[in-house]
Write a protein that holds these residues in place. Structure first.
Motif, PDB file in Angstrom:
ATOM      1  N   ARG A  70       0.841  -1.198   0.000  1.00  0.00           N
ATOM      2  CA  ARG A  70       0.000   0.000   0.000  1.00  0.00           C
ATOM      3  C   ARG A  70       0.873   1.242   0.000  1.00  0.00           C
ATOM      4  NH1 ARG A  70      -5.265   0.096   3.736  1.00  0.00           N
ATOM      5  NH2 ARG A  70      -5.804  -1.372   2.102  1.00  0.00           N
ATOM      6  N   LEU A  71       0.667   2.099  -0.986  1.00  0.00           N
ATOM      7  CA  LEU A  71       1.408   3.360  -1.040  1.00  0.00           C
ATOM      8  C   LEU A  71       0.678   4.428  -0.233  1.00  0.00           C
ATOM      9  CD1 LEU A  71       2.488   3.599  -4.790  1.00  0.00           C
ATOM     10  CD2 LEU A  71       3.827   2.801  -2.843  1.00  0.00           C
ATOM     11  N   ILE A  72       1.460   5.349   0.336  1.00  0.00           N
ATOM     12  CA  ILE A  72       0.900   6.453   1.113  1.00  0.00           C
ATOM     13  C   ILE A  72       1.041   7.737   0.307  1.00  0.00           C
ATOM     14  CG2 ILE A  72       1.113   7.796   3.237  1.00  0.00           C
ATOM     15  CD1 ILE A  72       2.244   5.308   4.577  1.00  0.00           C
ATOM     16  N   PHE A  73      -0.050   8.467   0.182  1.00  0.00           N
ATOM     17  CA  PHE A  73      -0.065   9.753  -0.516  1.00  0.00           C
ATOM     18  C   PHE A  73      -0.381  10.844   0.506  1.00  0.00           C
ATOM     19  CE2 PHE A  73      -0.701   6.693  -3.804  1.00  0.00           C
ATOM     20  CZ  PHE A  73      -0.179   7.240  -4.966  1.00  0.00           C
ATOM     21  N   GLU A 116       3.215  13.963  -1.802  1.00  0.00           N
ATOM     22  CA  GLU A 116       4.370  13.156  -1.434  1.00  0.00           C
ATOM     23  C   GLU A 116       3.950  11.692  -1.440  1.00  0.00           C
ATOM     24  OE1 GLU A 116       7.813  12.819   2.047  1.00  0.00           O
ATOM     25  OE2 GLU A 116       6.037  14.072   2.353  1.00  0.00           O
ATOM     26  N   ILE A 117       4.634  10.893  -2.246  1.00  0.00           N
ATOM     27  CA  ILE A 117       4.320   9.469  -2.370  1.00  0.00           C
ATOM     28  C   ILE A 117       5.369   8.687  -1.591  1.00  0.00           C
ATOM     29  CG2 ILE A 117       3.878   7.580  -3.970  1.00  0.00           C
ATOM     30  CD1 ILE A 117       3.421   9.700  -6.130  1.00  0.00           C
ATOM     31  N   LYS A 118       4.915   7.863  -0.640  1.00  0.00           N
ATOM     32  CA  LYS A 118       5.847   7.200   0.258  1.00  0.00           C
ATOM     33  C   LYS A 118       5.578   5.704   0.340  1.00  0.00           C
ATOM     34  CE  LYS A 118       4.921   9.689   3.913  1.00  0.00           C
ATOM     35  NZ  LYS A 118       5.049  10.280   5.267  1.00  0.00           N
ATOM     36  N   CYS A 150      12.445   5.878   3.918  1.00  0.00           N
ATOM     37  CA  CYS A 150      11.447   4.880   3.509  1.00  0.00           C
ATOM     38  C   CYS A 150      12.140   3.631   2.967  1.00  0.00           C
ATOM     39  CB  CYS A 150      10.518   5.454   2.448  1.00  0.00           C
ATOM     40  SG  CYS A 150       9.398   6.719   3.083  1.00  0.00           S
ATOM     41  N   ILE A 151      11.578   2.482   3.269  1.00  0.00           N
ATOM     42  CA  ILE A 151      12.101   1.203   2.784  1.00  0.00           C
ATOM     43  C   ILE A 151      11.532   0.947   1.386  1.00  0.00           C
ATOM     44  CG2 ILE A 151      12.281  -1.269   3.225  1.00  0.00           C
ATOM     45  CD1 ILE A 151      13.682   0.559   5.290  1.00  0.00           C
ATOM     46  N   PRO A 152      12.379   0.628   0.401  1.00  0.00           N
ATOM     47  CA  PRO A 152      11.868   0.367  -0.961  1.00  0.00           C
ATOM     48  C   PRO A 152      10.797  -0.719  -0.963  1.00  0.00           C
ATOM     49  CG  PRO A 152      14.265   0.521  -0.970  1.00  0.00           C
ATOM     50  CD  PRO A 152      13.855   0.530   0.467  1.00  0.00           C
ATOM     51  N   ILE A 153       9.748  -0.510  -1.737  1.00  0.00           N
ATOM     52  CA  ILE A 153       8.603  -1.421  -1.682  1.00  0.00           C
ATOM     53  C   ILE A 153       8.932  -2.815  -2.206  1.00  0.00           C
ATOM     54  CG2 ILE A 153       6.877   0.409  -1.776  1.00  0.00           C
ATOM     55  CD1 ILE A 153       6.574  -0.115  -4.738  1.00  0.00           C
ATOM     56  N   PRO A 170       7.089  -7.591   2.178  1.00  0.00           N
ATOM     57  CA  PRO A 170       7.362  -7.411   3.605  1.00  0.00           C
ATOM     58  C   PRO A 170       8.812  -7.706   3.923  1.00  0.00           C
ATOM     59  CG  PRO A 170       6.186  -9.458   3.250  1.00  0.00           C
ATOM     60  CD  PRO A 170       6.221  -8.774   1.919  1.00  0.00           C
ATOM     61  N   CYS A 171       9.296  -7.155   5.040  1.00  0.00           N
ATOM     62  CA  CYS A 171      10.734  -7.225   5.309  1.00  0.00           C
ATOM     63  C   CYS A 171      11.006  -7.472   6.783  1.00  0.00           C
ATOM     64  CB  CYS A 171      11.410  -5.934   4.856  1.00  0.00           C
ATOM     65  SG  CYS A 171      10.881  -4.481   5.800  1.00  0.00           S
TER      66      CYS A 171
END
Length: 258
Positions: free
Chosen positions: A84-87, A100-102, A149-152, A156-157
């Motif tokens: 899920r991207l955050i805007f 801002e896209i995170k 931010c952790i690259p998508i 999961p990581c």
């Protein structure tokens, strides 16, 4: 014939309707975002008529469709992985909207010294992307009071941490003994603290007994306030709970506030 009525000329009516239509289009202004990496699905258009924080789900497409249709392996139940991207939409002082896209997983450093974060994709996710051989560990360096931010593609990581720039007498710190597993924090708005331990190598200055011990600090993990749609199946709920979406704040073991 010559009475004064309230009629409006057709051209003026048309101009008024056209202006209203333009205002409606501006109010419902939408942006479309497409990731340059072909292994992700198209992102649903986002309305920017209001400021605030919004989310958009994206799906991994990179393992062949045949694997998805055949429901083969990887613990994903045959469906592509979801993230899920955050805007974040805000309004600047000169009335310009900023978007801002995170990534949904980020790390903030409040430790007082630089921190290195070792990121490893969970094996099932890496296999689903068909990249288990080429997606090696990622080392991210985070300055004091900064957020990264952790690259998508790594989600999961699992995360490991170690402080750098410690005083010379403390020696060099290794990465934390055990990884920080974010999947355990899966309720909207949930906050948990985890104690972290790093082994310190012997002090370069020798003597004084300052090296060879442990460096202890904490990780504050907050789950984003993702909300699940009502009436979803148990399988959909399980996928929702596994969705990456966390803010990790690395903090000292002891803090004094005035």
């Amino acid at each position: 014939m010559g009475g004064t009525g309230s009629s409006v000329s057709p051209s003026l009516k048309q101009a008024t309707l056209s202006a209203k239509a333009q205002l409606r289009r501006l109010a419902q202004n939408r942006v479309r975002v497409q990731l340059t990496d072909d292994c992700w699905s198209e992102i649903r258009p986002l309305s920017i008529d209001k400021v605030g924080t919004y989310y958009r789900d994206i799906y991994r497409l990179s393992h062949q469709e045949s694997n998805i249709n055949a429901k083969s392996g990887g613990g994903g139940g045959g469906s592509p992985s979801v993230t899920r991207l955050i805007f974040d939409i805000s309004l600047s002082e000169n009335a310009i909207k900023q978007i801002e896209i995170k990534s949904p997983v980020s790390v903030r450093n409040r430790l007082g010294c630089r921190v290195q974060c070792r990121v490893e994709a969970v094996a099932a996710a890496a296999a689903e992307m068909g990249s288990v051989r080429r997606l090696g560990p990622l080392i991210v360096e985070i300055d004091v009071d900064r957020e990264v931010c952790i690259p998508i593609k790594y989600l999961p990581c699992q995360l490991w941490f170690r402080p750098v720039d410690l005083v010379e007498a403390s020696g060099e710190a290794e990465f934390t003994h055990t990884p920080l597993a974010l999947a355990r924090i899966n309720q909207p708005g949930q906050v948990e603290y985890f104690q972290l331990d790093c082994r310190l190598s012997s002090a370069k200055s020798g003597g004084g007994g300052g090296g060879g011990g442990n460096f202890q600090f904490f990780a504050r993990v907050k789950r984003h306030n993702f909300q699940m749609k009502r009436g979803q199946s148990a399988k959909s709920r399980q996928s929702f709970l596994a969705l990456p979406g966390h803010l990790v704040t690395v903090e000292p073991a002891f803090t004094l506030y005035n």
